[in-house]
Design a protein around this motif. Structure first.
Motif, PDB file in Angstrom:
ATOM      1  N   ARG A  45       0.808  -1.221   0.000  1.00  0.00           N
ATOM      2  CA  ARG A  45       0.000   0.000   0.000  1.00  0.00           C
ATOM      3  C   ARG A  45       0.839   1.269   0.000  1.00  0.00           C
ATOM      4  O   ARG A  45       0.416   2.297  -0.537  1.00  0.00           O
ATOM      5  N   LYS A  46       2.049   1.228   0.564  1.00  0.00           N
ATOM      6  CA  LYS A  46       2.895   2.412   0.541  1.00  0.00           C
ATOM      7  C   LYS A  46       3.340   2.744  -0.881  1.00  0.00           C
ATOM      8  O   LYS A  46       3.365   3.913  -1.280  1.00  0.00           O
ATOM      9  N   ALA A  47       3.663   1.711  -1.650  1.00  0.00           N
ATOM     10  CA  ALA A  47       4.062   1.937  -3.036  1.00  0.00           C
ATOM     11  C   ALA A  47       2.889   2.433  -3.868  1.00  0.00           C
ATOM     12  O   ALA A  47       3.046   3.306  -4.738  1.00  0.00           O
ATOM     13  N   ILE A  48       1.692   1.894  -3.610  1.00  0.00           N
ATOM     14  CA  ILE A  48       0.493   2.341  -4.329  1.00  0.00           C
ATOM     15  C   ILE A  48       0.201   3.804  -3.993  1.00  0.00           C
ATOM     16  O   ILE A  48      -0.088   4.617  -4.880  1.00  0.00           O
ATOM     17  N   ALA A  49       0.283   4.144  -2.703  1.00  0.00           N
ATOM     18  CA  ALA A  49       0.032   5.524  -2.285  1.00  0.00           C
ATOM     19  C   ALA A  49       1.046   6.473  -2.911  1.00  0.00           C
ATOM     20  O   ALA A  49       0.687   7.570  -3.370  1.00  0.00           O
ATOM     21  N   ALA A  50       2.315   6.070  -2.954  1.00  0.00           N
ATOM     22  CA  ALA A  50       3.354   6.924  -3.521  1.00  0.00           C
ATOM     23  C   ALA A  50       3.120   7.166  -5.015  1.00  0.00           C
ATOM     24  O   ALA A  50       3.281   8.288  -5.515  1.00  0.00           O
ATOM     25  N   GLU A  51       2.737   6.112  -5.745  1.00  0.00           N
ATOM     26  CA  GLU A  51       2.504   6.261  -7.179  1.00  0.00           C
ATOM     27  C   GLU A  51       1.288   7.149  -7.447  1.00  0.00           C
ATOM     28  O   GLU A  51       1.322   8.027  -8.323  1.00  0.00           O
ATOM     29  N   ALA A  52       0.210   6.936  -6.692  1.00  0.00           N
ATOM     30  CA  ALA A  52      -0.983   7.766  -6.872  1.00  0.00           C
ATOM     31  C   ALA A  52      -0.686   9.219  -6.557  1.00  0.00           C
ATOM     32  O   ALA A  52      -1.102  10.131  -7.295  1.00  0.00           O
ATOM     33  N   ARG A  53       0.057   9.455  -5.491  1.00  0.00           N
ATOM     34  CA  ARG A  53       0.379  10.831  -5.092  1.00  0.00           C
ATOM     35  C   ARG A  53       1.258  11.522  -6.130  1.00  0.00           C
ATOM     36  O   ARG A  53       1.059  12.693  -6.450  1.00  0.00           O
ATOM     37  N   ALA A  54       2.211  10.789  -6.682  1.00  0.00           N
ATOM     38  CA  ALA A  54       3.082  11.364  -7.696  1.00  0.00           C
ATOM     39  C   ALA A  54       2.298  11.759  -8.943  1.00  0.00           C
ATOM     40  O   ALA A  54       2.544  12.816  -9.540  1.00  0.00           O
ATOM     41  N   ARG A  55       1.337  10.942  -9.326  1.00  0.00           N
ATOM     42  CA  ARG A  55       0.537  11.249 -10.517  1.00  0.00           C
ATOM     43  C   ARG A  55      -0.386  12.439 -10.268  1.00  0.00           C
ATOM     44  O   ARG A  55      -0.603  13.264 -11.170  1.00  0.00           O
ATOM     45  N   ILE A  56      -0.949  12.534  -9.070  1.00  0.00           N
ATOM     46  CA  ILE A  56      -1.796  13.677  -8.745  1.00  0.00           C
ATOM     47  C   ILE A  56      -0.966  14.959  -8.731  1.00  0.00           C
ATOM     48  O   ILE A  56      -1.385  16.004  -9.243  1.00  0.00           O
ATOM     49  N   ALA A  57       0.225  14.889  -8.143  1.00  0.00           N
ATOM     50  CA  ALA A  57       1.094  16.053  -8.110  1.00  0.00           C
ATOM     51  C   ALA A  57       1.464  16.508  -9.513  1.00  0.00           C
ATOM     52  O   ALA A  57       1.442  17.691  -9.833  1.00  0.00           O
ATOM     53  N   ALA A  58       1.790  15.559 -10.380  1.00  0.00           N
ATOM     54  CA  ALA A  58       2.157  15.887 -11.761  1.00  0.00           C
ATOM     55  C   ALA A  58       0.992  16.479 -12.538  1.00  0.00           C
ATOM     56  O   ALA A  58       1.185  17.234 -13.493  1.00  0.00           O
ATOM     57  N   ALA A  59      -0.240  16.164 -12.106  1.00  0.00           N
ATOM     58  CA  ALA A  59      -1.432  16.646 -12.818  1.00  0.00           C
ATOM     59  C   ALA A  59      -1.747  18.111 -12.530  1.00  0.00           C
ATOM     60  O   ALA A  59      -2.544  18.705 -13.245  1.00  0.00           O
ATOM     61  N   GLY A  60      -1.159  18.670 -11.478  1.00  0.00           N
ATOM     62  CA  GLY A  60      -1.528  20.065 -11.230  1.00  0.00           C
ATOM     63  C   GLY A  60      -0.803  20.752 -10.104  1.00  0.00           C
ATOM     64  O   GLY A  60      -1.348  21.646  -9.497  1.00  0.00           O
ATOM     65  N   GLY A  61       0.382  20.333  -9.789  1.00  0.00           N
ATOM     66  CA  GLY A  61       1.131  21.023  -8.730  1.00  0.00           C
ATOM     67  C   GLY A  61       1.172  20.215  -7.473  1.00  0.00           C
ATOM     68  O   GLY A  61       0.596  19.150  -7.351  1.00  0.00           O
ATOM     69  N   GLY A  62       1.852  20.739  -6.489  1.00  0.00           N
ATOM     70  CA  GLY A  62       2.048  20.013  -5.243  1.00  0.00           C
ATOM     71  C   GLY A  62       3.346  19.258  -5.284  1.00  0.00           C
ATOM     72  O   GLY A  62       3.864  18.915  -6.341  1.00  0.00           O
ATOM     73  N   GLU A  63       3.952  19.005  -4.148  1.00  0.00           N
ATOM     74  CA  GLU A  63       5.222  18.313  -4.108  1.00  0.00           C
ATOM     75  C   GLU A  63       4.996  16.824  -4.311  1.00  0.00           C
ATOM     76  O   GLU A  63       4.154  16.211  -3.686  1.00  0.00           O
ATOM     77  N   ALA A  64       5.774  16.254  -5.206  1.00  0.00           N
ATOM     78  CA  ALA A  64       5.592  14.843  -5.511  1.00  0.00           C
ATOM     79  C   ALA A  64       6.161  13.942  -4.426  1.00  0.00           C
ATOM     80  O   ALA A  64       5.721  12.826  -4.257  1.00  0.00           O
ATOM     81  N   ALA A  65       7.132  14.404  -3.698  1.00  0.00           N
ATOM     82  CA  ALA A  65       7.793  13.538  -2.726  1.00  0.00           C
ATOM     83  C   ALA A  65       7.475  13.976  -1.321  1.00  0.00           C
ATOM     84  O   ALA A  65       7.559  15.151  -0.971  1.00  0.00           O
TER      85      ALA A  65
END
Length: 244
Positions: free
Chosen positions: A221-241
């Motif tokens: 679940r940590k890897a899934i959360a990280a991938e989802a968060r990175a894609r959301i960040a790339a879609a419109g701002g926010g820190e990816a990490a």
């Protein structure tokens, strides 16, 4: 004050139109489109003018979204028809809790570790019926300027992933109105709702549906959360990490 009264009246009218139709559909054992229609109407009445980027999946999907306000729910549900995972306390709110049940909301007690297994089973059962479910893994609302850390525990239903279920990240963005509409701090819910209903004019609500991914490709679940968060960040701002 007049704007507030008119919008509340419009919300009640939409409910009076949708509820009998929904009950009739249920009586006939037909899939009811009326909760989705009602929530979409709520979004329009409060001033949201939806703009959709990408294509939302319709079934066998867990949407993972950033969270700005209670308005995210009618705006998203009016578009993708998904059920939501919400705090159990919402179930006890008069009328609001009951309305949530009409859309298949799954109530969880995040602090009750003894009930985690039952909550995960409820989510898996919903997914087994080919529902679409939306989860807000930030666990609270943000100000829209940056993504909060994702709480991977909220994605336990995907560890291991149910067969055939995909994850689709989605970014909610209120554009120039974000500062006015985001629900942050200790503002009471009734105060925030009143502020939204009194607001003049409409606002753009952009829903950016990112490309879905197979959670099997990101074990845990940590890897899934990280991938989802990175894609959301790339879609419109926010820190990816950030820490999860």
């Amino acid at each position: 004050m007049i704007r507030l009264v008119l919008r509340v009246a419009a919300l009640l009218l939409a409910l009076l139109l949708a509820l009998p139709c929904h009950l009739l559909w249920r009586l006939l054992r037909l899939p009811s489109p009326w909760p989705t229609w009602f929530l979409g109407s709520v979004a329009w009445i409060i001033g949201a003018r939806r703009r959709v980027i990408g294509t939302p999946l319709r079934r066998d999907v867990v949407f993972v979204s950033n969270h700005l306000s209670w308005m995210d729910i009618p705006i998203l549900a009016g578009c993708n028809g998904s059920a939501f995972v919400a705090k159990a306390e919402l179930r006890a709110v008069p009328l609001v809790g009951w309305l949530c049940t009409l859309n298949g909301t799954i109530f969880v007690r995040r602090e009750d570790r003894m009930a985690v297994a039952d909550q995960i089973n409820a989510l898996r059962e919903a997914l087994s019926e080919a529902w679409a479910i939306t989860i807000f893994p930030e666990g609270t609302t943000g100000d829209g300027t940056a993504l909060l850390p994702f709480k991977a525990a909220l994605l336990a239903v995907l560890d291991p992933p149910p067969p055939g279920v995909l994850v689709q990240p989605v970014r909610v963005d209120y554009g120039a109105a974000t500062g006015e509409l985001a629900w942050v701090g200790d503002e009471p819910g009734t105060t925030h709702a009143s502020r939204v209903l009194r607001r003049r004019g409409s606002f753009s609500a952009t829903l950016h549906f990112c490309d879905p991914f197979d959670p099997h490709d990101f074990p845990g679940r940590k890897a899934i959360a990280a991938e989802a968060r990175a894609r959301i960040a790339a879609a419109g701002g926010g820190e990816a990490a950030a820490s999860l």
